[in-house]
Write a protein that holds these residues in place. Structure first.
Motif, PDB file in Angstrom:
ATOM      1  N   CYS A  80     109.802  33.107  79.942  1.00 35.60           N
ATOM      2  CA  CYS A  80     109.252  33.069  81.296  1.00 35.60           C
ATOM      3  C   CYS A  80     110.204  33.807  82.246  1.00 35.60           C
ATOM      4  O   CYS A  80     110.947  33.182  83.003  1.00 35.60           O
ATOM      5  CB  CYS A  80     109.090  31.598  81.692  1.00 35.60           C
ATOM      6  SG  CYS A  80     107.882  31.287  82.961  1.00 35.60           S
ATOM      7  N   SER A 134     107.237  35.146  86.823  1.00 34.13           N
ATOM      8  CA  SER A 134     106.267  34.387  86.026  1.00 34.13           C
ATOM      9  C   SER A 134     105.791  33.131  86.740  1.00 34.13           C
ATOM     10  O   SER A 134     106.423  32.645  87.668  1.00 34.13           O
ATOM     11  CB  SER A 134     106.907  33.969  84.698  1.00 34.13           C
ATOM     12  OG  SER A 134     107.257  35.079  83.923  1.00 34.13           O
ATOM     13  N   PHE A 137     104.988  29.273  85.690  1.00 35.88           N
ATOM     14  CA  PHE A 137     105.247  28.270  84.659  1.00 35.88           C
ATOM     15  C   PHE A 137     104.548  26.979  85.027  1.00 35.88           C
ATOM     16  O   PHE A 137     104.649  26.519  86.165  1.00 35.88           O
ATOM     17  CB  PHE A 137     106.760  28.043  84.539  1.00 35.88           C
ATOM     18  CG  PHE A 137     107.149  26.904  83.643  1.00 35.88           C
ATOM     19  CD1 PHE A 137     106.863  26.926  82.289  1.00 35.88           C
ATOM     20  CD2 PHE A 137     107.821  25.808  84.157  1.00 35.88           C
ATOM     21  CE1 PHE A 137     107.226  25.865  81.459  1.00 35.88           C
ATOM     22  CE2 PHE A 137     108.205  24.751  83.334  1.00 35.88           C
ATOM     23  CZ  PHE A 137     107.907  24.779  81.980  1.00 35.88           C
ATOM     24  N   SER A 190     107.054  34.477  91.307  1.00 33.00           N
ATOM     25  CA  SER A 190     107.609  33.344  90.563  1.00 33.00           C
ATOM     26  C   SER A 190     107.155  32.030  91.184  1.00 33.00           C
ATOM     27  O   SER A 190     107.230  31.859  92.398  1.00 33.00           O
ATOM     28  CB  SER A 190     109.141  33.367  90.601  1.00 33.00           C
ATOM     29  OG  SER A 190     109.652  34.441  89.880  1.00 33.00           O
ATOM     30  N   ARG A 231      96.817  33.593  87.580  1.00 35.05           N
ATOM     31  CA  ARG A 231      97.432  33.846  86.276  1.00 35.05           C
ATOM     32  C   ARG A 231      98.407  32.739  85.940  1.00 35.05           C
ATOM     33  O   ARG A 231      98.955  32.084  86.814  1.00 35.05           O
ATOM     34  CB  ARG A 231      98.112  35.203  86.231  1.00 35.05           C
ATOM     35  CG  ARG A 231      99.419  35.289  86.969  1.00 35.05           C
ATOM     36  CD  ARG A 231     100.077  36.642  86.662  1.00 35.05           C
ATOM     37  NE  ARG A 231     101.472  36.459  86.379  1.00 35.05           N
ATOM     38  CZ  ARG A 231     102.424  36.484  87.308  1.00 35.05           C
ATOM     39  NH1 ARG A 231     102.106  36.670  88.558  1.00 35.05           N
ATOM     40  NH2 ARG A 231     103.668  36.320  86.963  1.00 35.05           N
ATOM     41  N   LEU A 232      98.600  32.529  84.647  1.00 34.59           N
ATOM     42  CA  LEU A 232      99.572  31.576  84.128  1.00 34.59           C
ATOM     43  C   LEU A 232     100.311  32.286  83.007  1.00 34.59           C
ATOM     44  O   LEU A 232      99.694  32.904  82.151  1.00 34.59           O
ATOM     45  CB  LEU A 232      98.881  30.329  83.573  1.00 34.59           C
ATOM     46  CG  LEU A 232      97.975  29.572  84.542  1.00 34.59           C
ATOM     47  CD1 LEU A 232      97.166  28.526  83.801  1.00 34.59           C
ATOM     48  CD2 LEU A 232      98.795  28.933  85.650  1.00 34.59           C
ATOM     49  N   ASP A 233     101.642  32.204  83.005  1.00 29.13           N
ATOM     50  CA  ASP A 233     102.416  32.896  81.979  1.00 29.13           C
ATOM     51  C   ASP A 233     102.888  31.981  80.873  1.00 29.13           C
ATOM     52  O   ASP A 233     102.999  32.405  79.719  1.00 29.13           O
ATOM     53  CB  ASP A 233     103.615  33.596  82.636  1.00 29.13           C
ATOM     54  CG  ASP A 233     103.149  34.670  83.597  1.00 29.13           C
ATOM     55  OD1 ASP A 233     102.539  35.653  83.126  1.00 29.13           O
ATOM     56  OD2 ASP A 233     103.347  34.508  84.816  1.00 29.13           O
ATOM     57  N   LEU A 234     103.180  30.727  81.205  1.00 32.05           N
ATOM     58  CA  LEU A 234     103.682  29.796  80.199  1.00 32.05           C
ATOM     59  C   LEU A 234     103.308  28.377  80.603  1.00 32.05           C
ATOM     60  O   LEU A 234     103.497  27.990  81.751  1.00 32.05           O
ATOM     61  CB  LEU A 234     105.206  29.922  80.056  1.00 32.05           C
ATOM     62  CG  LEU A 234     105.874  29.051  78.991  1.00 32.05           C
ATOM     63  CD1 LEU A 234     105.409  29.446  77.595  1.00 32.05           C
ATOM     64  CD2 LEU A 234     107.383  29.175  79.094  1.00 32.05           C
TER      65      LEU A 234
END
Length: 169
Positions: free
Chosen positions: A46, A50, A52, A76, A161-164
């Motif tokens: 991440c 990003s 999280f 972020s 959006r979602l990264d992790l």
């Protein structure tokens, strides 16, 4: 206070942790971190910029660790989901203590496949082990709270959006 202890991890993140907890608190006091492999892996997965999501944020260990690593880089942010009212108080405090990281949105709900309310049961000495499933006391003191429940898809529907996503439930 008599119910919490201030610790600083090897990652330079500070936390108020529950004194009575016999799972995470001893690890943080002695080793100054929790789940060393995940503490190293999640920031690598991440990078700055990003988004999280921390489902089962507890008192905010991974929430604050990732917020610190993400920093104030554009885009972020962290979404922390935690239904336990006792841990929510610490989560809010820990986000405040570690104020210089990425913005954190705290959602005070449990996630499940249904909407409504459920009973969260928490062993008194294991605050990390709260559950929506019925459990036997087995000689332990259990606390219960009625908590709001939502579906994760509904909660995150408006996120571009979602990264992790870390799910610890």
């Amino acid at each position: 206070g008599p119910d919490e202890l201030l610790v600083q991890t090897i990652h330079q993140v500070k936390y108020l942790v529950p004194v009575r907890d016999m799972v995470m608190t001893p690890q943080l006091v002695v080793y100054r971190q929790w789940e060393a492999q995940l503490s190293a892996l999640l920031p690598r997965l991440c990078p700055p910029g990003s988004v999280f999501v921390d489902v089962g944020a507890n008192f905010g260990y991974f929430t604050c660790l990732l917020a610190a690593r993400l920093g104030r880089t554009a885009g972020s942010r962290v979404i922390a989901i935690e239904p336990n009212p006792d841990l929510l108080r610490l989560l809010h405090a820990n986000v405040g203590i570690n104020w210089s990281g990425a913005p954190v949105r705290i959602e005070p709900v449990a996630v499940a496949e249904t909407l409504g309310e459920m009973v969260l049961t928490i062993p008194d000495d294991r605050s990390a082990n709260g559950t929506l499933a019925p459990i036997a006391a087995e000689g332990r003191t259990l606390r219960t709270h009625r908590v709001n429940v939502t579906r994760l898809d509904d909660l995150l529907r408006d996120e571009p959006r979602l990264d992790l996503i870390k799910i610890d439930v």
